[in-house]
Scaffold this motif. Structure first.
Motif, mmCIF file in Angstrom:
data_model
loop_
_atom_site.group_PDB
_atom_site.id
_atom_site.type_symbol
_atom_site.label_atom_id
_atom_site.label_comp_id
_atom_site.label_asym_id
_atom_site.label_seq_id
_atom_site.Cartn_x
_atom_site.Cartn_y
_atom_site.Cartn_z
ATOM 1 N N ASP A 1 81.140 -96.677 33.128
ATOM 2 C CA ASP A 1 80.830 -98.002 32.597
ATOM 3 C C ASP A 1 81.199 -99.045 33.623
ATOM 4 O O ASP A 1 82.131 -98.881 34.422
ATOM 5 C CB ASP A 1 81.555 -98.260 31.267
ATOM 6 C CG ASP A 1 83.029 -98.567 31.459
ATOM 7 O OD1 ASP A 1 83.363 -99.758 31.575
ATOM 8 O OD2 ASP A 1 83.836 -97.614 31.494
ATOM 9 N N GLY A 2 80.432 -100.136 33.617
ATOM 10 C CA GLY A 2 80.595 -101.168 34.624
ATOM 11 C C GLY A 2 81.924 -101.877 34.589
ATOM 12 O O GLY A 2 82.416 -102.339 35.624
ATOM 13 N N PHE A 3 82.518 -101.994 33.398
ATOM 14 C CA PHE A 3 83.803 -102.685 33.300
ATOM 15 C C PHE A 3 84.892 -101.942 34.079
ATOM 16 O O PHE A 3 85.615 -102.532 34.884
ATOM 17 C CB PHE A 3 84.222 -102.820 31.838
ATOM 18 C CG PHE A 3 83.343 -103.728 31.035
ATOM 19 C CD1 PHE A 3 83.130 -105.044 31.417
ATOM 20 C CD2 PHE A 3 82.713 -103.265 29.881
ATOM 21 C CE1 PHE A 3 82.321 -105.885 30.665
ATOM 22 C CE2 PHE A 3 81.899 -104.096 29.137
ATOM 23 C CZ PHE A 3 81.700 -105.409 29.520
ATOM 24 N N SER A 4 84.996 -100.658 33.820
ATOM 25 C CA SER A 4 86.004 -99.856 34.530
ATOM 26 C C SER A 4 85.719 -99.825 36.027
ATOM 27 O O SER A 4 86.643 -99.886 36.855
ATOM 28 C CB SER A 4 86.031 -98.430 33.977
ATOM 29 O OG SER A 4 86.368 -98.415 32.607
ATOM 30 N N PRO B 1 80.920 -100.024 54.269
ATOM 31 C CA PRO B 1 81.425 -100.974 53.271
ATOM 32 C C PRO B 1 80.408 -102.080 52.999
ATOM 33 O O PRO B 1 79.905 -102.707 53.931
ATOM 34 C CB PRO B 1 82.690 -101.533 53.926
ATOM 35 C CG PRO B 1 82.463 -101.356 55.395
ATOM 36 C CD PRO B 1 81.667 -100.095 55.537
ATOM 37 N N PRO B 2 80.083 -102.324 51.740
ATOM 38 C CA PRO B 2 79.130 -103.387 51.414
ATOM 39 C C PRO B 2 79.809 -104.754 51.387
ATOM 40 O O PRO B 2 81.038 -104.856 51.304
ATOM 41 C CB PRO B 2 78.636 -102.996 50.024
ATOM 42 C CG PRO B 2 79.801 -102.279 49.416
ATOM 43 C CD PRO B 2 80.489 -101.562 50.553
ATOM 44 N N ASP B 3 78.996 -105.782 51.430
ATOM 45 C CA ASP B 3 79.486 -107.140 51.257
ATOM 46 C C ASP B 3 79.478 -107.541 49.790
ATOM 47 O O ASP B 3 80.285 -108.370 49.360
ATOM 48 C CB ASP B 3 78.607 -108.123 52.041
ATOM 49 C CG ASP B 3 78.592 -107.822 53.532
ATOM 50 O OD1 ASP B 3 79.658 -107.962 54.162
ATOM 51 O OD2 ASP B 3 77.533 -107.442 54.054
ATOM 52 N N LEU B 4 78.562 -106.929 49.017
ATOM 53 C CA LEU B 4 78.373 -107.314 47.626
ATOM 54 C C LEU B 4 78.020 -106.109 46.779
ATOM 55 O O LEU B 4 77.339 -105.187 47.241
ATOM 56 C CB LEU B 4 77.234 -108.345 47.509
ATOM 57 C CG LEU B 4 77.431 -109.693 48.216
ATOM 58 C CD1 LEU B 4 76.090 -110.357 48.454
ATOM 59 C CD2 LEU B 4 78.335 -110.603 47.394
ATOM 60 N N PHE B 5 78.478 -106.134 45.525
ATOM 61 C CA PHE B 5 78.059 -105.165 44.516
ATOM 62 C C PHE B 5 77.334 -105.911 43.397
ATOM 63 O O PHE B 5 77.776 -106.982 42.978
ATOM 64 C CB PHE B 5 79.265 -104.443 43.892
ATOM 65 C CG PHE B 5 80.012 -103.527 44.821
ATOM 66 C CD1 PHE B 5 79.507 -102.287 45.158
ATOM 67 C CD2 PHE B 5 81.242 -103.914 45.342
ATOM 68 C CE1 PHE B 5 80.214 -101.432 46.006
ATOM 69 C CE2 PHE B 5 81.958 -103.080 46.177
ATOM 70 C CZ PHE B 5 81.439 -101.833 46.516
ATOM 71 N N VAL B 6 76.243 -105.336 42.906
ATOM 72 C CA VAL B 6 75.601 -105.814 41.681
ATOM 73 C C VAL B 6 75.658 -104.653 40.696
ATOM 74 O O VAL B 6 75.085 -103.595 40.943
ATOM 75 C CB VAL B 6 74.147 -106.243 41.915
ATOM 76 C CG1 VAL B 6 73.491 -106.658 40.602
ATOM 77 C CG2 VAL B 6 74.090 -107.407 42.910
ATOM 78 N N LEU B 7 76.362 -104.854 39.576
ATOM 79 C CA LEU B 7 76.656 -103.753 38.668
ATOM 80 C C LEU B 7 76.065 -103.978 37.287
ATOM 81 O O LEU B 7 76.176 -105.073 36.720
ATOM 82 C CB LEU B 7 78.181 -103.596 38.505
ATOM 83 C CG LEU B 7 79.039 -103.482 39.765
ATOM 84 C CD1 LEU B 7 80.502 -103.395 39.365
ATOM 85 C CD2 LEU B 7 78.626 -102.283 40.600
ATOM 86 N N ASP B 8 75.462 -102.926 36.745
ATOM 87 C CA ASP B 8 75.130 -102.896 35.333
ATOM 88 C C ASP B 8 76.367 -102.390 34.585
ATOM 89 O O ASP B 8 77.315 -101.892 35.191
ATOM 90 C CB ASP B 8 73.939 -101.970 35.100
ATOM 91 C CG ASP B 8 73.282 -102.184 33.749
ATOM 92 O OD1 ASP B 8 73.785 -103.027 32.975
ATOM 93 O OD2 ASP B 8 72.292 -101.509 33.453
#
Length: 230
Positions: A65-68, A51-58
């Protein structure tokens, strides 16, 4: 030397050059454990690894798509930070990104310092530290990624700066030998150019003065090493 556990970050960016040559190396330099991928499928695989602590999404992705994705991740990973980093700077997209579950929305191009500061800000909001904040002296923050001034102002550190200051603050008021500092910065002391240590200290003092308006009391002792007065 014991270092704080680095935050694990999953970077989802479909531009290979931006992802692998710019963002990922810079984030590693600032101490993050980075898993970089260009697809939603790759992100799902990364989550399975831990499990990550953070996501960086385009937003624009070849298989989604990043919104969904932000909406899905917010539902399944409520305690994880989500930062959207995209070329879409319209207010409508920004509002939608935040509405779908992002903690922050940054438009490209973004300065790496701004991105890193945003990541740490989000992380602190999600997992606030219970340790008291040092005041009245120079110190490292509880997560050791910020230098705190006597007045409580802070400046973000690179991995090398953090390691340097960690050693210095273990020996406040004492001269720390150059060899000891170099050993803290690298595993290959013989290949390390000693002038890099002096350059790092010079840049650090200049950065602190510019950011906080007061000099860091880290001084060279000719022929011996460095000393810090906290």
């Amino acid at each position: 030397m014991t270092l704080a556990t680095p935050m694990r970050l999953v970077l989802l960016e479909d531009d290979d050059l931006v992802r692998d040559r710019i963002l990922a190396p810079k984030l590693v330099q600032f101490g993050f454990e980075v898993v970089a991928t260009g697809t939603v499928a790759g992100l799902r695989e990364a989550i399975q690894q831990g499990p990550p602590d953070l996501f960086v999404l385009d937003i624009g992705l070849p298989d989604g798509d990043g919104f969904s994705l932000a909406r899905e991740l917010r539902a399944t990973h409520a305690g994880t930070g989500i930062i959207m980093l995209t070329g879409r700077s319209d207010t409508v997209d920004r509002v939608r990104g935040l509405f779908e579950g992002a903690d922050a929305y940054l438009a490209k191009p973004v300065e790496i310092d701004v991105l890193v500061a945003t990541l740490y800000s989000v992380a602190r909001r999600l997992q606030p530290s219970t340790a008291p904040r040092p005041r009245g002296r120079w110190a490292l923050s509880p997560d050791e990624w910020f230098l705190l001034s006597p007045g409580g102002a802070q400046v973000m550190l690179t991995r090398g700066e953090r390691r340097l200051l960690e050693v210095m603050f273990q020996h406040v008021g004492e001269v720390v030998a150059r060899d000891a500092l170099i050993a803290a910065l690298t595993d290959d002391v013989l290949a390390f150019d000693p002038h890099r240590l002096d350059s790092m200290v010079h840049r650090l003092r200049r950065k602190v003065l510019a950011a906080l308006g007061e000099p860091l009391p880290l001084n060279a002792v000719h022929g011996a090493g460095y000393v810090i007065e906290a």
